[in-house]
Design a protein around this motif. Structure first.
Motif, PDB file in Angstrom:
ATOM      1  N   LEU A 137     -23.863   2.629 -28.092  1.00 43.75           N
ATOM      2  CA  LEU A 137     -24.663   3.497 -28.955  1.00 43.75           C
ATOM      3  C   LEU A 137     -23.728   4.087 -30.016  1.00 43.75           C
ATOM      4  O   LEU A 137     -22.804   4.842 -29.691  1.00 43.75           O
ATOM      5  N   HIS A 138     -23.970   3.725 -31.266  1.00 40.29           N
ATOM      6  CA  HIS A 138     -23.091   4.117 -32.371  1.00 40.29           C
ATOM      7  C   HIS A 138     -23.728   5.241 -33.177  1.00 40.29           C
ATOM      8  O   HIS A 138     -24.862   5.114 -33.644  1.00 40.29           O
ATOM      9  N   THR A 139     -22.999   6.343 -33.362  1.00 41.70           N
ATOM     10  CA  THR A 139     -23.502   7.509 -34.079  1.00 41.70           C
ATOM     11  C   THR A 139     -22.619   7.820 -35.291  1.00 41.70           C
ATOM     12  O   THR A 139     -21.589   7.182 -35.504  1.00 41.70           O
ATOM     13  N   ASN A 140     -23.025   8.854 -36.032  1.00 40.51           N
ATOM     14  CA  ASN A 140     -22.260   9.290 -37.204  1.00 40.51           C
ATOM     15  C   ASN A 140     -21.067  10.175 -36.867  1.00 40.51           C
ATOM     16  O   ASN A 140     -20.116  10.242 -37.635  1.00 40.51           O
ATOM     17  N   SER A 141     -21.134  10.899 -35.755  1.00 41.08           N
ATOM     18  CA  SER A 141     -20.123  11.931 -35.512  1.00 41.08           C
ATOM     19  C   SER A 141     -19.971  12.223 -34.026  1.00 41.08           C
ATOM     20  O   SER A 141     -20.801  11.822 -33.206  1.00 41.08           O
ATOM     21  N   ASP A 142     -18.926  12.964 -33.719  1.00 39.16           N
ATOM     22  CA  ASP A 142     -18.703  13.404 -32.346  1.00 39.16           C
ATOM     23  C   ASP A 142     -19.865  14.275 -31.869  1.00 39.16           C
ATOM     24  O   ASP A 142     -20.312  14.147 -30.727  1.00 39.16           O
ATOM     25  N   ALA A 143     -20.372  15.141 -32.738  1.00 42.90           N
ATOM     26  CA  ALA A 143     -21.494  16.014 -32.357  1.00 42.90           C
ATOM     27  C   ALA A 143     -22.730  15.192 -31.988  1.00 42.90           C
ATOM     28  O   ALA A 143     -23.401  15.474 -30.998  1.00 42.90           O
ATOM     29  N   GLU A 144     -23.040  14.163 -32.770  1.00 45.89           N
ATOM     30  CA  GLU A 144     -24.187  13.305 -32.457  1.00 45.89           C
ATOM     31  C   GLU A 144     -23.958  12.533 -31.168  1.00 45.89           C
ATOM     32  O   GLU A 144     -24.884  12.360 -30.369  1.00 45.89           O
ATOM     33  N   SER A 145     -22.734  12.056 -30.967  1.00 47.45           N
ATOM     34  CA  SER A 145     -22.416  11.330 -29.728  1.00 47.45           C
ATOM     35  C   SER A 145     -22.622  12.227 -28.514  1.00 47.45           C
ATOM     36  O   SER A 145     -23.214  11.816 -27.512  1.00 47.45           O
ATOM     37  N   ARG A 146     -22.170  13.457 -28.610  1.00 47.47           N
ATOM     38  CA  ARG A 146     -22.329  14.392 -27.486  1.00 47.47           C
ATOM     39  C   ARG A 146     -23.804  14.760 -27.272  1.00 47.47           C
ATOM     40  O   ARG A 146     -24.250  14.925 -26.134  1.00 47.47           O
ATOM     41  N   HIS A 147     -24.559  14.877 -28.343  1.00 46.12           N
ATOM     42  CA  HIS A 147     -25.998  15.132 -28.231  1.00 46.12           C
ATOM     43  C   HIS A 147     -26.677  13.987 -27.476  1.00 46.12           C
ATOM     44  O   HIS A 147     -27.474  14.214 -26.554  1.00 46.12           O
ATOM     45  N   LEU A 148     -26.354  12.773 -27.841  1.00 43.69           N
ATOM     46  CA  LEU A 148     -26.929  11.609 -27.179  1.00 43.69           C
ATOM     47  C   LEU A 148     -26.490  11.533 -25.719  1.00 43.69           C
ATOM     48  O   LEU A 148     -27.291  11.187 -24.831  1.00 43.69           O
TER      49      LEU A 148
END
Length: 141
Positions: A37-48
């Motif tokens: 799962l590829h996100t824009n940022s560390d914050a988005e990764s942690r949200h996911l």
């Protein structure tokens, strides 16, 4: 060649693209696939990461952040940036740009929701894949 699928959430769809990512990751993992799962940022990764713990009460998806997990033991990984480890099976893109490593994956899922900026970035990615000769599949949800 990578199979590219666009999943487009309509105005009447419940949830957002992060919830859709959880559903797709669950389904792919249940079918024996590895998922990145590829996100824009560390914050988005942690949200996911948090969403994957809670998206269904009756299931568990073995997952973790790529920077904090043993990649050989974790079938669903979440990350951002230029690297996706050694993954090459299923890529779920939540980032606004085309991931530089997408072509090494067997399947790519692009998730689009109601947000106008997300839709515009999705159109740009669609054109990029089309112009590179990829066959594109669209699923309106």
């Amino acid at each position: 060649m990578t199979q590219v699928d666009f999943y487009i959430l309509g105005d009447q769809s419940a949830g957002d693209r992060y919830q859709l990512a959880c559903r797709l990751a669950d389904k792919a993992w249940q079918q024996g696939h590895r998922v990145y799962l590829h996100t824009n940022s560390d914050a988005e990764s942690r949200h996911l990461d948090k969403l994957l713990w809670t998206h269904r009460e009756d299931s568990f998806i073995p997952h973790g952040l790529i920077s904090e997990s043993d990649q050989s033991l974790t079938p669903v990984l979440i990350g951002h940036g230029e690297q996706a480890g050694d993954e090459h099976d299923v890529l779920v893109n939540l980032a606004t740009d085309v991931p530089p490593f997408f072509s090494r994956f067997s399947r790519l899922a692009e998730l689009i929701d109601k947000d106008p900026a997300i839709r515009a970035a999705g159109r740009d990615r669609y054109r990029t894949y089309r112009d590179r000769g990829y066959t594109l599949n669209t699923h309106n949800l």
